[in-house]
Design a protein around this motif. Structure first.
Motif, mmCIF file in Angstrom:
data_model
loop_
_atom_site.group_PDB
_atom_site.id
_atom_site.type_symbol
_atom_site.label_atom_id
_atom_site.label_comp_id
_atom_site.label_asym_id
_atom_site.label_seq_id
_atom_site.Cartn_x
_atom_site.Cartn_y
_atom_site.Cartn_z
ATOM 1 N N PHE A 4 0.832 -1.198 0.000
ATOM 2 C CA PHE A 4 0.000 0.000 0.000
ATOM 3 C C PHE A 4 0.868 1.250 0.000
ATOM 4 O O PHE A 4 1.908 1.298 0.665
ATOM 5 C CB PHE A 4 -0.907 0.033 1.240
ATOM 6 N N LEU A 5 0.413 2.253 -0.723
ATOM 7 C CA LEU A 5 1.033 3.574 -0.711
ATOM 8 C C LEU A 5 0.116 4.483 0.099
ATOM 9 O O LEU A 5 -1.102 4.530 -0.158
ATOM 10 C CB LEU A 5 1.189 4.103 -2.139
ATOM 11 N N ILE A 6 0.690 5.159 1.080
ATOM 12 C CA ILE A 6 -0.082 6.023 1.963
ATOM 13 C C ILE A 6 0.416 7.451 1.808
ATOM 14 O O ILE A 6 1.623 7.695 1.877
ATOM 15 C CB ILE A 6 0.056 5.589 3.439
ATOM 16 N N GLU A 7 -0.517 8.377 1.594
ATOM 17 C CA GLU A 7 -0.177 9.794 1.522
ATOM 18 C C GLU A 7 -0.652 10.443 2.816
ATOM 19 O O GLU A 7 -1.823 10.337 3.173
ATOM 20 C CB GLU A 7 -0.870 10.444 0.327
ATOM 21 N N ARG A 8 0.285 11.090 3.498
ATOM 22 C CA ARG A 8 -0.030 11.751 4.763
ATOM 23 C C ARG A 8 0.218 13.248 4.597
ATOM 24 O O ARG A 8 1.351 13.658 4.353
ATOM 25 C CB ARG A 8 0.840 11.207 5.890
ATOM 26 N N ASN A 9 -0.818 14.055 4.717
ATOM 27 C CA ASN A 9 -0.666 15.505 4.644
ATOM 28 C C ASN A 9 -0.264 16.026 6.015
ATOM 29 O O ASN A 9 -1.034 15.938 6.970
ATOM 30 C CB ASN A 9 -1.982 16.157 4.199
ATOM 31 N N ILE A 10 0.967 16.549 6.091
ATOM 32 C CA ILE A 10 1.510 17.060 7.343
ATOM 33 C C ILE A 10 2.165 18.404 7.033
ATOM 34 O O ILE A 10 3.302 18.436 6.515
ATOM 35 C CB ILE A 10 2.531 16.080 7.954
ATOM 36 N N PRO A 11 1.468 19.509 7.290
ATOM 37 C CA PRO A 11 2.056 20.814 6.995
ATOM 38 C C PRO A 11 3.445 20.950 7.619
ATOM 39 O O PRO A 11 3.653 20.625 8.786
ATOM 40 C CB PRO A 11 1.067 21.800 7.624
ATOM 41 N N GLY A 12 4.408 21.378 6.807
ATOM 42 C CA GLY A 12 5.776 21.541 7.279
ATOM 43 C C GLY A 12 6.561 20.246 7.388
ATOM 44 O O GLY A 12 7.635 20.222 7.999
ATOM 45 N N ALA A 13 6.071 19.175 6.798
ATOM 46 C CA ALA A 13 6.737 17.866 6.926
ATOM 47 C C ALA A 13 8.206 17.935 6.533
ATOM 48 O O ALA A 13 9.064 17.342 7.190
ATOM 49 C CB ALA A 13 6.018 16.821 6.085
ATOM 50 N N SER A 14 8.518 18.654 5.465
ATOM 51 C CA SER A 14 9.908 18.693 4.999
ATOM 52 C C SER A 14 10.820 19.463 5.943
ATOM 53 O O SER A 14 12.040 19.439 5.777
ATOM 54 C CB SER A 14 9.980 19.288 3.589
ATOM 55 N N GLU A 15 10.239 20.115 6.939
ATOM 56 C CA GLU A 15 11.052 20.851 7.908
ATOM 57 C C GLU A 15 11.115 20.146 9.262
ATOM 58 O O GLU A 15 11.657 20.702 10.222
ATOM 59 C CB GLU A 15 10.511 22.272 8.038
ATOM 60 N N LYS A 50 4.076 16.671 2.773
ATOM 61 C CA LYS A 50 3.541 15.309 2.774
ATOM 62 C C LYS A 50 4.613 14.295 3.145
ATOM 63 O O LYS A 50 5.802 14.523 2.955
ATOM 64 C CB LYS A 50 2.962 14.957 1.407
ATOM 65 N N ILE A 51 4.138 13.181 3.656
ATOM 66 C CA ILE A 51 4.979 12.004 3.840
ATOM 67 C C ILE A 51 4.287 10.881 3.084
ATOM 68 O O ILE A 51 3.088 10.642 3.257
ATOM 69 C CB ILE A 51 5.173 11.647 5.322
ATOM 70 N N TYR A 52 5.036 10.233 2.198
ATOM 71 C CA TYR A 52 4.531 9.110 1.408
ATOM 72 C C TYR A 52 5.158 7.837 1.962
ATOM 73 O O TYR A 52 6.378 7.724 2.028
ATOM 74 C CB TYR A 52 4.917 9.278 -0.067
ATOM 75 N N CYS A 53 4.321 6.889 2.351
ATOM 76 C CA CYS A 53 4.800 5.672 2.999
ATOM 77 C C CYS A 53 4.453 4.443 2.169
ATOM 78 O O CYS A 53 3.395 4.395 1.537
ATOM 79 C CB CYS A 53 4.165 5.527 4.369
ATOM 80 N N VAL A 54 5.326 3.451 2.226
ATOM 81 C CA VAL A 54 5.077 2.163 1.588
ATOM 82 C C VAL A 54 5.008 1.120 2.703
ATOM 83 O O VAL A 54 5.975 0.926 3.443
ATOM 84 C CB VAL A 54 6.181 1.809 0.575
ATOM 85 N N HIS A 55 3.833 0.525 2.837
ATOM 86 C CA HIS A 55 3.595 -0.480 3.870
ATOM 87 C C HIS A 55 3.058 -1.747 3.222
ATOM 88 O O HIS A 55 2.445 -1.693 2.156
ATOM 89 C CB HIS A 55 2.553 0.016 4.881
ATOM 90 N N GLU A 56 3.280 -2.874 3.886
ATOM 91 C CA GLU A 56 2.733 -4.151 3.439
ATOM 92 C C GLU A 56 1.891 -4.749 4.556
ATOM 93 O O GLU A 56 2.326 -4.809 5.704
ATOM 94 C CB GLU A 56 3.858 -5.124 3.081
ATOM 95 N N THR A 57 0.699 -5.159 4.190
ATOM 96 C CA THR A 57 -0.210 -5.831 5.117
ATOM 97 C C THR A 57 -1.321 -6.464 4.290
ATOM 98 O O THR A 57 -1.273 -6.425 3.062
ATOM 99 C CB THR A 57 -0.754 -4.866 6.197
ATOM 100 N N ASP A 58 -2.313 -6.994 4.947
ATOM 101 C CA ASP A 58 -3.358 -7.721 4.218
ATOM 102 C C ASP A 58 -4.459 -6.850 3.625
ATOM 103 O O ASP A 58 -5.063 -7.221 2.634
ATOM 104 C CB ASP A 58 -3.970 -8.798 5.112
ATOM 105 N N ASP A 59 -4.754 -5.698 4.256
ATOM 106 C CA ASP A 59 -5.878 -4.905 3.757
ATOM 107 C C ASP A 59 -5.779 -3.442 4.171
ATOM 108 O O ASP A 59 -5.011 -3.082 5.055
ATOM 109 C CB ASP A 59 -7.208 -5.495 4.229
ATOM 110 N N THR A 60 -6.592 -2.631 3.520
ATOM 111 C CA THR A 60 -6.613 -1.191 3.777
ATOM 112 C C THR A 60 -7.004 -0.882 5.214
ATOM 113 O O THR A 60 -6.466 0.042 5.825
ATOM 114 C CB THR A 60 -7.611 -0.502 2.816
ATOM 115 N N GLU A 61 -7.937 -1.640 5.763
ATOM 116 C CA GLU A 61 -8.395 -1.387 7.131
ATOM 117 C C GLU A 61 -7.250 -1.485 8.132
ATOM 118 O O GLU A 61 -7.208 -0.735 9.111
ATOM 119 C CB GLU A 61 -9.528 -2.338 7.510
#
Length: 91
Positions: A4-15, A50-61
């Motif tokens: 799964f690819l997860i997009e996390r909106n976090i203002p100021g993440a790059s700082e 933003k922080i973009y994450c790559v995770h592995e698991t069985d489902d979106t939930e």
């Protein structure tokens, strides 16, 4: 497990400081250990607000449960259907 690819909106993440990123990683690792199901956090990219994450698991939930327990946003969660790169042209 699915990827799964997860997009996390976090203002100021790059700082975020190294210490803040270490704290986020430690929290994520602790949540993964306590989920009680197969779950692997592969890596994340910090870019802009933003922080973009790559995770592995069985489902979106399960991805959403990880986010809830960790206090992380999960603004977009999509299953990865293929991975390509420069080597794909050689197949």
């Amino acid at each position: 497990m699915a990827t799964f690819l997860i997009e996390r909106n976090i203002p100021g993440a790059s700082e975020l400081t190294r210490a803040q990123l270490q704290e986020i990683a430690a929290t994520s690792n602790e949540v993964v250990e306590n989920l009680g199901v197969p779950y692997t956090w592969r890596h994340s990219y910090v870019a802009g607000d933003k922080i973009y994450c790559v995770h592995e698991t069985d489902d979106t939930e399960t991805v959403l449960e990880h986010a809830r327990r960790g206090g992380f946003p999960a603004d977009l969660v999509v299953g990865v259907t293929a991975e390509i790169g420069p080597q794909t042209a050689d197949l």
